[in-house]
Design a protein around this motif. Structure first.
Motif, PDB file in Angstrom:
ATOM      1  N   LEU A  83     -10.864   2.641 -20.075  1.00 34.79           N
ATOM      2  CA  LEU A  83     -10.281   3.964 -20.305  1.00 34.79           C
ATOM      3  C   LEU A  83      -9.683   4.056 -21.707  1.00 34.79           C
ATOM      4  CD1 LEU A  83      -9.428   6.752 -19.374  1.00 34.79           C
ATOM      5  CD2 LEU A  83      -7.531   5.715 -18.105  1.00 34.79           C
ATOM      6  N   SER A  84      -9.014   3.003 -22.108  1.00 37.12           N
ATOM      7  CA  SER A  84      -8.391   2.980 -23.440  1.00 37.12           C
ATOM      8  C   SER A  84      -9.456   3.080 -24.543  1.00 37.12           C
ATOM      9  CB  SER A  84      -7.584   1.687 -23.568  1.00 37.12           C
ATOM     10  OG  SER A  84      -7.114   1.547 -24.871  1.00 37.12           O
ATOM     11  N   ALA A  85     -10.545   2.310 -24.400  1.00 34.48           N
ATOM     12  CA  ALA A  85     -11.618   2.319 -25.409  1.00 34.48           C
ATOM     13  C   ALA A  85     -12.319   3.676 -25.431  1.00 34.48           C
ATOM     14  CB  ALA A  85     -12.621   1.207 -25.094  1.00 34.48           C
ATOM     15  N   PHE A  86     -12.488   4.274 -24.256  1.00 40.39           N
ATOM     16  CA  PHE A  86     -13.169   5.561 -24.190  1.00 40.39           C
ATOM     17  C   PHE A  86     -12.327   6.649 -24.855  1.00 40.39           C
ATOM     18  CE2 PHE A  86     -15.353   9.200 -22.438  1.00 40.39           C
ATOM     19  CZ  PHE A  86     -16.649   8.755 -22.251  1.00 40.39           C
ATOM     20  N   PRO A 102      -2.147   8.770  -8.517  1.00 42.50           N
ATOM     21  CA  PRO A 102      -2.935   7.958  -9.445  1.00 42.50           C
ATOM     22  C   PRO A 102      -2.185   6.684  -9.828  1.00 42.50           C
ATOM     23  CG  PRO A 102      -2.903  10.239 -10.174  1.00 42.50           C
ATOM     24  CD  PRO A 102      -1.927  10.138  -9.035  1.00 42.50           C
ATOM     25  N   LEU A 103      -2.922   5.599  -9.963  1.00 39.08           N
ATOM     26  CA  LEU A 103      -2.305   4.377 -10.478  1.00 39.08           C
ATOM     27  C   LEU A 103      -1.844   4.634 -11.913  1.00 39.08           C
ATOM     28  CD1 LEU A 103      -4.874   1.931  -8.906  1.00 39.08           C
ATOM     29  CD2 LEU A 103      -2.406   1.916  -8.455  1.00 39.08           C
ATOM     30  N   ASP A 104      -0.797   3.940 -12.319  1.00 39.26           N
ATOM     31  CA  ASP A 104      -0.182   4.225 -13.629  1.00 39.26           C
ATOM     32  C   ASP A 104      -1.197   4.195 -14.768  1.00 39.26           C
ATOM     33  OD1 ASP A 104       2.201   4.532 -12.391  1.00 39.26           O
ATOM     34  OD2 ASP A 104       3.015   2.554 -12.949  1.00 39.26           O
ATOM     35  N   PHE A 105      -2.128   3.229 -14.708  1.00 40.38           N
ATOM     36  CA  PHE A 105      -3.069   3.077 -15.823  1.00 40.38           C
ATOM     37  C   PHE A 105      -4.205   4.093 -15.773  1.00 40.38           C
ATOM     38  CE2 PHE A 105      -4.434   0.071 -12.530  1.00 40.38           C
ATOM     39  CZ  PHE A 105      -5.744   0.476 -12.345  1.00 40.38           C
ATOM     40  N   ALA A 106      -4.244   4.921 -14.736  1.00 37.40           N
ATOM     41  CA  ALA A 106      -5.344   5.884 -14.601  1.00 37.40           C
ATOM     42  C   ALA A 106      -4.830   7.314 -14.457  1.00 37.40           C
ATOM     43  CB  ALA A 106      -6.212   5.506 -13.415  1.00 37.40           C
ATOM     44  N   ILE A 107      -3.639   7.565 -14.979  1.00 41.27           N
ATOM     45  CA  ILE A 107      -3.088   8.925 -14.927  1.00 41.27           C
ATOM     46  C   ILE A 107      -3.830   9.806 -15.946  1.00 41.27           C
ATOM     47  CG2 ILE A 107      -1.013  10.323 -15.391  1.00 41.27           C
ATOM     48  CD1 ILE A 107       0.643   7.949 -14.359  1.00 41.27           C
ATOM     49  N   PRO A 108      -4.317  10.967 -15.503  1.00 38.06           N
ATOM     50  CA  PRO A 108      -5.025  11.860 -16.427  1.00 38.06           C
ATOM     51  C   PRO A 108      -4.139  12.256 -17.610  1.00 38.06           C
ATOM     52  CG  PRO A 108      -5.387  12.552 -14.157  1.00 38.06           C
ATOM     53  CD  PRO A 108      -4.328  11.483 -14.115  1.00 38.06           C
ATOM     54  N   ALA A 109      -4.766  12.476 -18.765  1.00 41.38           N
ATOM     55  CA  ALA A 109      -4.026  12.847 -19.976  1.00 41.38           C
ATOM     56  C   ALA A 109      -3.162  14.079 -19.713  1.00 41.38           C
ATOM     57  CB  ALA A 109      -5.001  13.118 -21.111  1.00 41.38           C
ATOM     58  N   SER A 110      -1.942  14.047 -20.243  1.00 46.43           N
ATOM     59  CA  SER A 110      -0.982  15.120 -19.952  1.00 46.43           C
ATOM     60  C   SER A 110      -1.321  16.430 -20.653  1.00 46.43           C
ATOM     61  CB  SER A 110       0.429  14.676 -20.341  1.00 46.43           C
ATOM     62  OG  SER A 110       0.439  14.318 -21.707  1.00 46.43           O
ATOM     63  N   ASP A 111      -2.247  16.385 -21.617  1.00 50.75           N
ATOM     64  CA  ASP A 111      -2.594  17.616 -22.339  1.00 50.75           C
ATOM     65  C   ASP A 111      -3.689  18.425 -21.632  1.00 50.75           C
ATOM     66  OD1 ASP A 111      -4.881  16.156 -22.743  1.00 50.75           O
ATOM     67  OD2 ASP A 111      -4.748  16.100 -24.933  1.00 50.75           O
ATOM     68  N   GLY A 112      -4.093  17.973 -20.442  1.00 54.38           N
ATOM     69  CA  GLY A 112      -5.070  18.734 -19.663  1.00 54.38           C
ATOM     70  C   GLY A 112      -6.505  18.579 -20.143  1.00 54.38           C
ATOM     71  N   SER A 113      -6.746  17.628 -21.073  1.00 58.89           N
ATOM     72  CA  SER A 113      -8.092  17.483 -21.643  1.00 58.89           C
ATOM     73  C   SER A 113      -9.042  16.679 -20.760  1.00 58.89           C
ATOM     74  CB  SER A 113      -8.003  16.810 -23.019  1.00 58.89           C
ATOM     75  OG  SER A 113      -7.446  15.502 -22.881  1.00 58.89           O
ATOM     76  N   GLU A 114      -8.501  16.116 -19.670  1.00 57.67           N
ATOM     77  CA  GLU A 114      -9.336  15.287 -18.794  1.00 57.67           C
ATOM     78  C   GLU A 114      -9.438  15.940 -17.420  1.00 57.67           C
ATOM     79  OE1 GLU A 114      -8.079  11.090 -21.037  1.00 57.67           O
ATOM     80  OE2 GLU A 114      -7.467  11.424 -18.966  1.00 57.67           O
ATOM     81  N   PRO A 115     -10.584  16.552 -17.115  1.00 57.02           N
ATOM     82  CA  PRO A 115     -10.721  17.260 -15.840  1.00 57.02           C
ATOM     83  C   PRO A 115     -10.468  16.352 -14.638  1.00 57.02           C
ATOM     84  CG  PRO A 115     -12.580  17.757 -17.278  1.00 57.02           C
ATOM     85  CD  PRO A 115     -11.799  16.657 -17.934  1.00 57.02           C
ATOM     86  N   VAL A 116      -9.881  16.943 -13.616  1.00 57.18           N
ATOM     87  CA  VAL A 116      -9.591  16.229 -12.365  1.00 57.18           C
ATOM     88  C   VAL A 116     -10.291  16.942 -11.210  1.00 57.18           C
ATOM     89  CG1 VAL A 116      -7.772  15.595 -10.721  1.00 57.18           C
ATOM     90  CG2 VAL A 116      -7.357  15.395 -13.194  1.00 57.18           C
ATOM     91  N   PHE A 117     -10.994  16.186 -10.398  1.00 54.66           N
ATOM     92  CA  PHE A 117     -11.633  16.736  -9.199  1.00 54.66           C
ATOM     93  C   PHE A 117     -11.108  15.995  -7.972  1.00 54.66           C
ATOM     94  CE2 PHE A 117     -14.471  17.628 -12.692  1.00 54.66           C
ATOM     95  CZ  PHE A 117     -14.873  18.931 -12.455  1.00 54.66           C
TER      96      PHE A 117
END
Lengths: 229, 229
Positions: free
Chosen positions: A46-49, A87-102
């Motif tokens: 996730l970090s690299a992506f 969500p697990l701490d390391f997989a929390i969606p970005a807070s700016d809303g740029s990562e869609p959640v389904f």
């Protein structure tokens, strides 16, 4: 074939939620879990992506799929006091809303969600898939992604139609996209007396070549490090 | 829970075709195949189902799904000179047209076919699934049958809708139907250095309880023998 990020790519992260890690609920799934490196691999991926995304002219997107169970008592039911759907701490969606959640309520990320329409609308041609659990929600999602052809494009008459004798009414050309499973950024539980690592290995082997190409986290991270403007 | 035939039931037989048995094409899949009893079990299952059908007041139907590959050179491509798409002798659909046939070109029997619409229209509430191969087309079909809820009926507001925080907008009652996998009337091939019986065992274990209830051919045949007018 080497892994590249020249196609618009979505990283699909499945069910990275507390219900699979909380000691109070984990016994629901089984006593042993495969791949002790799942957490660190998922985090590295996730970090690299995210880093590559910020420096890429090709669209890259992080897409999160989470599970909300309709079964009362499930660690993933929204009413569970242990909040397994978190969500697990390391997989929390970005807070700016740029990562869609389904959110889904079955194993497949494509049933009851807008994920297929989203991927087609945005034109993603490559999926990188990781998460939990290998043999249930990850496997079902990878299978449907491939069978639906969500990353493929038809150049001619569209999907083949079959006559009642099995011959093809049309057989148009397909520009195949790519589905990648990050084998060591997934994990699962033992069942039916079979240890979790055997379930993991067989599940990945059954997907490899038939539904997806399997790469290791290290290979994906390396390919992402080459992404340039 | 005991197996009964009090619900309208479809026996779904998947890919019982020559391409998986012909010595000239079998090397395409792997050198070893699981479950030497697959042929005799499948035959016993089909025979018992046909007998029960003729004496049952509850609708019972034999449904055949066959594979037609779009990959030139595949044993299942209609142009293959070995005619791998031909039904195996013991799995030829009834000549009176009473057994619907669906052709697919991907692993799932529900993508690109009319199977889902057919099952819903006819009101089937129980599926008995068997055939080839356990970890590819059978597994993918069982998973989608369960996730689509093809045998379930919603008594209230329909499938649950999920809010953006994972809570449920509605959670109507569901009258669940039943999906049964006949574990020993399926077979598969070894892959990635893993023997075929391990692939078979793990594939069935991953489906059992999550997507289907697993029964043995003998148990299904016994339950069918009790079907009366």
């Amino acid at each position: 074939m080497a892994l590249e990020f020249t196609l618009p790519t979505a990283l699909i992260l499945i069910d990275n939620q507390s219900g699979f890690s909380n000691p109070k609920t984990i016994s629901h799934w089984g006593t042993t879990r495969s791949n002790p490196s799942y957490e660190t691999n998922l985090q590295a991926l996730l970090s690299a992506f995210r880093s590559a995304r910020s420096s890429s002219s090709t669209p890259l997107e992080v897409t999160h799929v989470f599970h909300s169970s309709t079964t009362p008592g499930s660690p993933f039911h929204p009413s569970n006091p242990e909040q397994g759907i978190r969500p697990l701490d390391f997989a929390i969606p970005a807070s700016d809303g740029s990562e869609p959640v389904f959110w889904k309520s079955v194993n497949s990320s494509f049933i009851g969600t807008g994920l297929e329409a989203h991927l087609r609308e945005k034109g993603f041609r490559q999926l990188i898939i990781a998460g939990m659990t290998t043999d249930h929600c990850v496997s079902t999602t990878v299978r449907m992604a491939a069978n639906l052809g969500v990353v493929d494009r038809y150049l001619g008459d569209g999907p083949v139609r079959l006559r009642s004798d099995g011959t093809h009414e049309n057989e148009g050309s397909v520009d195949k996209g790519r589905i990648v499973l990050v084998g060591d950024a997934t994990a699962t539980f033992g069942k039916a007396g079979i240890d979790s690592e055997t379930i993991q290995t067989v599940s990945v082997a059954s997907l490899d070549g038939e539904f997806a190409d399997v790469f290791a986290t290290e290979e994906v991270v390396k390919a992402l490090s080459k992404v340039q403007n």
